[in-house]
Design a protein around this motif. Structure first.
Motif, PDB file in Angstrom:
ATOM      1  N   SER A  68       4.611  -8.275  -3.833  1.00 36.40           N
ATOM      2  CA  SER A  68       4.430  -6.963  -4.448  1.00 36.40           C
ATOM      3  C   SER A  68       4.684  -7.103  -5.937  1.00 36.40           C
ATOM      4  O   SER A  68       5.297  -8.075  -6.388  1.00 36.40           O
ATOM      5  CB  SER A  68       5.358  -5.909  -3.830  1.00 36.40           C
ATOM      6  N   ARG A  77       3.962   1.828   5.989  1.00 38.20           N
ATOM      7  CA  ARG A  77       3.863   2.089   4.547  1.00 38.20           C
ATOM      8  C   ARG A  77       5.248   2.201   3.928  1.00 38.20           C
ATOM      9  O   ARG A  77       5.510   1.678   2.840  1.00 38.20           O
ATOM     10  CB  ARG A  77       3.061   3.369   4.296  1.00 38.20           C
ATOM     11  N   ARG A  78       6.154   2.869   4.613  1.00 35.54           N
ATOM     12  CA  ARG A  78       7.525   2.992   4.108  1.00 35.54           C
ATOM     13  C   ARG A  78       8.228   1.636   4.112  1.00 35.54           C
ATOM     14  O   ARG A  78       8.973   1.307   3.182  1.00 35.54           O
ATOM     15  CB  ARG A  78       8.297   4.011   4.952  1.00 35.54           C
ATOM     16  N   HIS A 112       4.848  -1.654  -6.393  1.00 40.20           N
ATOM     17  CA  HIS A 112       5.774  -1.679  -5.253  1.00 40.20           C
ATOM     18  C   HIS A 112       5.056  -1.450  -3.923  1.00 40.20           C
ATOM     19  O   HIS A 112       5.509  -0.682  -3.078  1.00 40.20           O
ATOM     20  CB  HIS A 112       6.889  -0.650  -5.449  1.00 40.20           C
ATOM     21  N   THR A 113       3.929  -2.125  -3.781  1.00 47.31           N
ATOM     22  CA  THR A 113       3.149  -2.067  -2.547  1.00 47.31           C
ATOM     23  C   THR A 113       3.012  -3.485  -2.010  1.00 47.31           C
ATOM     24  O   THR A 113       2.524  -4.366  -2.710  1.00 47.31           O
ATOM     25  CB  THR A 113       1.750  -1.481  -2.816  1.00 47.31           C
ATOM     26  N   SER A 154       9.477  -3.920  -0.904  1.00 51.06           N
ATOM     27  CA  SER A 154       9.024  -4.220  -2.260  1.00 51.06           C
ATOM     28  C   SER A 154      10.104  -3.971  -3.300  1.00 51.06           C
ATOM     29  O   SER A 154      10.252  -4.739  -4.254  1.00 51.06           O
ATOM     30  CB  SER A 154       7.785  -3.386  -2.595  1.00 51.06           C
ATOM     31  N   ASP A 210       5.481  -4.883  -9.823  1.00 50.02           N
ATOM     32  CA  ASP A 210       6.034  -3.640 -10.361  1.00 50.02           C
ATOM     33  C   ASP A 210       5.052  -2.947 -11.302  1.00 50.02           C
ATOM     34  O   ASP A 210       5.435  -2.100 -12.099  1.00 50.02           O
ATOM     35  CB  ASP A 210       7.378  -3.887 -11.051  1.00 50.02           C
ATOM     36  N   ASP A 246       0.032  -2.504   2.435  1.00 48.55           N
ATOM     37  CA  ASP A 246       0.921  -1.611   3.194  1.00 48.55           C
ATOM     38  C   ASP A 246       0.959  -1.986   4.667  1.00 48.55           C
ATOM     39  O   ASP A 246       0.944  -1.119   5.554  1.00 48.55           O
ATOM     40  CB  ASP A 246       0.486  -0.155   3.029  1.00 48.55           C
ATOM     41  N   SER A 284       6.733  -1.227   3.740  1.00 51.78           N
ATOM     42  CA  SER A 284       6.123  -1.920   2.605  1.00 51.78           C
ATOM     43  C   SER A 284       6.845  -1.565   1.314  1.00 51.78           C
ATOM     44  O   SER A 284       7.164  -2.439   0.496  1.00 51.78           O
ATOM     45  CB  SER A 284       4.636  -1.546   2.509  1.00 51.78           C
ATOM     46  N   HIS A 285       7.141  -0.288   1.138  1.00 56.50           N
ATOM     47  CA  HIS A 285       7.761   0.158  -0.112  1.00 56.50           C
ATOM     48  C   HIS A 285       9.216  -0.290  -0.202  1.00 56.50           C
ATOM     49  O   HIS A 285       9.648  -0.810  -1.250  1.00 56.50           O
ATOM     50  CB  HIS A 285       7.669   1.678  -0.222  1.00 56.50           C
ATOM     51  N   ARG A 318      -1.873   6.019  -4.515  1.00 53.80           N
ATOM     52  CA  ARG A 318      -1.875   5.275  -3.256  1.00 53.80           C
ATOM     53  C   ARG A 318      -2.898   4.154  -3.307  1.00 53.80           C
ATOM     54  O   ARG A 318      -3.859   4.200  -4.076  1.00 53.80           O
ATOM     55  CB  ARG A 318      -2.189   6.205  -2.081  1.00 53.80           C
TER      56      ARG A 318
END
Length: 263
Positions: A28, A161-162, A64-65, A168, A30, A47, A164-165, A93
């Motif tokens: 990921s 997805r959460r 941050h993905t 990251s 920034d 994600d 993934s974040h 997104r």
């Protein structure tokens, strides 16, 4: 490497050569990044969702993905690394968009070419011109998204997805998979089942790959001692960090740093 105040445009081949580690491992950034593929086939994980990609495909990845990609069949394309600046109006997104018309393809290629030209010439007003080109890329993405709405995520996709974040942004904290799962209010077993079904890897592997990517970037881009990097990334000792790093990359941290500095 991250753009500082201006974007960076490079070919897909150059980008792959200069990456800190393998493109097929979870990573990921920034800052936002845009892939514009004009030739070849491949697949991309964004994600924790795997998608196929082919010619005339744009992939926008916000900061941050978690993502990874593999390209086959002599790929060609461009990669635009973008500043993290909300005033530019870029999507919030991730998006995978197929340029289905000649006009869409021409517009995307023209915008990226114009941006690359502006970056290569030191002229008065360069920064304003560059940012104007980036904003136009954002307009292109918005229009493509209007024509090709992205699927609404289901419950499992929202968890992924959460994950993934949080991986990251939290990979430096030394958290265990269990702690990440607890933050997401799921069990490690359930989280691993989701990632295994979605991308063919357990959640622990995605976390480890992201940590190693951070280590590779620190070794390549800084002069920080290995023990400091190990501590920052949550390893209990430099020896444990060296074993883990060598297991994933086939090199010791010092050998990796030397090879990247001499490349």
């Amino acid at each position: 490497m991250a753009p500082k105040t201006l974007p960076m445009v490079e070919t897909l081949a150059t980008h792959q050569r200069t990456e800190a580690w393998r493109s097929d491992a979870a990573q990921s950034l920034d800052y936002p990044i845009l892939f514009w593929v004009t030739r070849g086939q491949g697949r991309i994980m964004v994600d924790c969702r795997m998608r196929g990609i082919g010619p005339n495909t744009a992939v926008f990845i916000p900061p941050h993905t978690l993502f990874s990609y593999e390209m086959f069949a002599a790929p060609q394309g461009m990669v635009v690394s973008l500043p993290r600046d909300e005033s530019l109006g870029l999507p919030r997104r991730a998006a995978l968009l197929k340029a289905t018309t000649v006009q869409m393809q021409s517009d995307a290629a023209g915008l990226i070419d114009a941006l690359a030209r502006e970056l290569s010439e030191l002229r008065p007003g360069q920064r304003r011109a560059v940012m104007a080109h980036v904003m136009m890329l954002g307009v292109w993405l918005d229009r493509a998204l209007t024509e090709q709405p992205q699927e609404e995520p289901g419950k499992s996709d929202r968890v992924l997805r959460r994950f993934s974040h949080v991986v990251s942004i939290g990979h430096r904290d030394g958290k265990s998979l269990g702690e990440f799962a607890a933050d997401l209010q799921v069990t490690p077993t359930h989280l691993t089942r989701l990632t295994q079904n979605a991308v063919g890897k357990p959640a622990s592997a995605l976390l480890q790959e992201r940590v190693i990517q951070a280590a590779c970037a620190a070794l390549r881009d800084t002069d920080r001692p290995v023990q400091d990097i190990a501590s920052k990334l949550g390893f209990s000792s430099p020896a444990y960090f060296t074993r883990a790093f060598q297991q994933h990359t086939g090199q010791s941290p010092s050998a990796f740093r030397k090879s990247r500095r001499s490349a």
